[in-house]
Design an enzyme around this catalytic site. Structure first.
Site, PDB file in Angstrom:
ATOM      1  N   ASP A  50       0.856  -1.207   0.000  1.00 51.05           N
ATOM      2  CA  ASP A  50       0.000   0.000   0.000  1.00 51.05           C
ATOM      3  C   ASP A  50       0.889   1.254   0.000  1.00 51.05           C
ATOM      4  OD1 ASP A  50      -3.004  -0.972   1.430  1.00 51.05           O
ATOM      5  OD2 ASP A  50      -1.269  -2.271   1.593  1.00 51.05           O
ATOM      6  N   THR A 122      -6.912  -4.677   0.877  1.00 54.60           N
ATOM      7  CA  THR A 122      -5.700  -5.010   1.653  1.00 54.60           C
ATOM      8  C   THR A 122      -5.916  -6.252   2.517  1.00 54.60           C
ATOM      9  OG1 THR A 122      -5.080  -2.682   1.701  1.00 54.60           O
ATOM     10  CG2 THR A 122      -4.019  -4.091   3.315  1.00 54.60           C
TER      11      THR A 122
HETATM   12  N1  LIG Z   1     -15.130  -0.822   8.669  1.00 54.16           N
HETATM   13  C1  LIG Z   1     -14.131  -0.462   7.860  1.00 54.16           C
HETATM   14  N2  LIG Z   1     -12.984   0.065   8.354  1.00 54.16           N
HETATM   15  C2  LIG Z   1     -11.972   0.429   7.548  1.00 54.16           C
HETATM   16  N3  LIG Z   1     -12.009   0.286   6.205  1.00 54.16           N
HETATM   17  C3  LIG Z   1     -13.119  -0.226   5.674  1.00 54.16           C
HETATM   18  C4  LIG Z   1     -14.232  -0.629   6.462  1.00 54.16           C
HETATM   19  N4  LIG Z   1     -15.188  -1.102   5.628  1.00 54.16           N
HETATM   20  C5  LIG Z   1     -14.693  -0.980   4.387  1.00 54.16           C
HETATM   21  N5  LIG Z   1     -13.460  -0.467   4.405  1.00 54.16           N
HETATM   22  C6  LIG Z   1     -12.582  -0.235   3.265  1.00 54.16           C
HETATM   23  O1  LIG Z   1     -13.346  -0.153   2.082  1.00 54.16           O
HETATM   24  C7  LIG Z   1     -12.735  -0.919   1.043  1.00 54.16           C
HETATM   25  C8  LIG Z   1     -13.706  -1.991   0.604  1.00 54.16           C
HETATM   26  O2  LIG Z   1     -14.032  -2.813   1.699  1.00 54.16           O
HETATM   27  P1  LIG Z   1     -14.364  -4.357   1.509  1.00 54.16           P
HETATM   28  O3  LIG Z   1     -13.193  -4.991   0.854  1.00 54.16           O
HETATM   29  O4  LIG Z   1     -14.608  -4.866   2.893  1.00 54.16           O
HETATM   30  O5  LIG Z   1     -15.575  -4.372   0.652  1.00 54.16           O
HETATM   31  C9  LIG Z   1     -11.448  -1.489   1.623  1.00 54.16           C
HETATM   32  O6  LIG Z   1     -10.412  -0.628   1.230  1.00 54.16           O
HETATM   33  P2  LIG Z   1      -8.843  -0.899   1.457  1.00 54.16           P
HETATM   34  O7  LIG Z   1      -8.622  -2.357   1.307  1.00 54.16           O
HETATM   35  O8  LIG Z   1      -8.234  -0.068   0.400  1.00 54.16           O
HETATM   36  O9  LIG Z   1      -8.533  -0.383   2.825  1.00 54.16           O
HETATM   37  C10 LIG Z   1     -11.719  -1.456   3.094  1.00 54.16           C
HETATM   38  O10 LIG Z   1     -10.603  -1.404   3.919  1.00 54.16           O
HETATM   39 MG   LIG Z   2      -7.124   0.471   3.705  1.00 55.08          MG
HETATM   40 MG   LIG Z   3      -6.430   0.773   0.123  1.00 57.09          MG
END
Ligand SMILES: Nc1ncnc2c1ncn2[C@@H]1O[C@H](COP(=O)(O)O)[C@@H](OP(=O)(O)O)[C@H]1O
Ligand SMILES: [Mg+2]
Ligand SMILES: [Mg+2]
Ligand SMILES: [Mg+2]
Length: 365
Positions: A50, A122
């Site tokens: 990242d 991630t």
């Molecule tokens: N409760 C939470 N806390 C932090 N990040 C979240 C979150 N829910 C969703 N996200 C972020 O939104 C993106 C899509 O979420 P998901 O994969 O769960 O559908 C991911 O981005 P990143 O991986 O870039 O951080 C994820 O981390």
């Molecule tokens: Mg993230």
């Molecule tokens: Mg990210």
């Protein structure tokens, strides 16, 4: 080159930067040392992939477009020395072979904001689910998602050594989206995708209220929108405030460019101007068809938990009565406490992504 090509040049530079970032993240995985750090908790991780990808993308775009505001997901030291080979300056020839739509001919640097998610998915990346990972670069004009790049670094990683690894999907509203094969989802089903790693009962309730024939739980906002545009699902429903602007800007533009929609759960637009709050406090709903049908399926008791970026009429009236100016990006708690509605000050600390001083030329308020 004329100013009228500014947006097209930014898209072309973003495609090149995403390709370089993909090389870098594949290299981090090969090195075997992911350098995992917990940000706000164990559900919010950051890895060396990242960090390195963000350095590459932000430095590359800033070098070429120094007056454009760029926001990345990761908080990094702006004074850090970026390796020279992380900086790309080539414009992708495929993008540059297109004619920039007339509607963008007067767009200037100060109207553009670039939202960078250097590695989306991630959690899944750290668990080896590599095809869930994408690199996202979203380009907003006057607060609206207009162009986006979704790079999937490990596309084809299980298809054997002959297969070409990685693919770039990009789109510009008014021109179209490229780099994938569009398919229509099965008419006799209602396949709904949602988070795999950030679920709770509201997330699940909202999906269930949309009458899914099957729930597809996968990682990444970018990956879920790829499932939509390739006809593998009918809707992406995420009743959570967890996604941020960098998660949705690029996917929204790519989807919109082929006629789909990505809004909050209330069906209201998500805004992307410089001072908007970073979290998507209205949740996320994306479809290629029948968007309003899904909006209408979300029950009132779930809707009540979400706040659109666009202030409602009632909010505007309330603020006017209080004699204060209103900026998009506020939330009801900020209104009731009289807190500043502008910028990241309305974000809870864990969501605050401060402007990277070095990479934004915009005046601070
Ligand atoms: N409760 C939470 N806390 C932090 N990040 C979240 C979150 N829910 C969703 N996200 C972020 O939104 C993106 C899509 O979420 P998901 O994969 O769960 O559908 C991911 O981005 P990143 O991986 O870039 O951080 C994820 O981390
Ligand atoms: Mg993230
Ligand atoms: Mg990210
Ligand atoms: Mg993300």
């Amino acid at each position: 080159m004329s100013q009228r090509d500014l947006l097209l040049r930014i898209v072309a530079a973003s495609v090149t930067a995403s390709r370089k970032a993909a090389e870098i993240v594949r290299g981090v995985l090969k090195s075997g040392d992911l350098g995992i750090v917990e940000k706000t908790g164990k559900n919010d991780l950051q890895t060396e992939a990242d960090r390195a990808a963000q350095r590459c993308i932000v430095a590359s775009l800033h070098k070429q477009f120094p007056k454009v505001a760029i926001f990345g997901e990761e908080s990094l030291d702006p004074m850090e020395k970026i390796p020279d080979d992380y900086v790309t300056k080539d414009l992708d020839p495929d993008v540059m072979s297109k004619v920039c739509p007339e509607i963008y001919k007067n767009v200037t640097d100060d109207q553009i904001v670039i939202w960078v998610d250097p590695l989306d998915g991630t959690a899944e990346f750290t668990q080896g689910l590599l095809d869930h990972v994408t690199v996202l670069i979203g380009i907003a004009v006057n607060g609206e998602a207009k162009a986006g790049v979704i790079y999937q670094p490990w596309y084809n990683y299980e298809a054997g050594p002959e297969a070409e690894m990685g693919r770039c999907i990009w789109g510009l509203i008014g021109l179209g989206s490229f780099g994938f094969t569009r398919q229509v989802p099965p008419a006799d089903k209602n396949l709904i995708t949602t988070t795999r790693s950030h679920s709770d009962w509201i997330v699940t309730e909202a999906v269930n209220s949309c009458e899914p024939s099957e729930i597809v739980r996968v990682g990444g906002a970018g990956h879920k929108v790829l499932l939509l545009i390739e006809g593998k699902v009918h809707a992406y429903v995420f009743a959570s405030k967890g996604c941020k602007k960098w998660d949705t800007c690029a996917p929204e533009a790519v989807l919109h460019a082929i006629g789909g929609r990505l809004t909050d759960l209330l069906g209201k637009p998500i805004l992307y101007h410089e001072k908007v709050q970073r979290k998507n406090a209205g949740g996320v709903l994306a479809t290629l068809y029948s968007h309003q049908w899904y909006v209408d399926k979300i029950p009132q008791e779930i809707r009540e938990n979400f706040v659109s970026d666009t202030p409602s009429e009632e909010m505007l009236q309330l603020k006017q009565q209080q004699g204060a100016s209103v900026a998009a990006g506020g939330d009801s708690s900020a209104a009731s406490t009289g807190a500043n509605w502008e910028g990241s000050s309305v974000d809870p600390p864990e969501y605050t992504q401060k402007t990277d001083e070095k990479f934004s030329s915009k005046p601070k308020i």
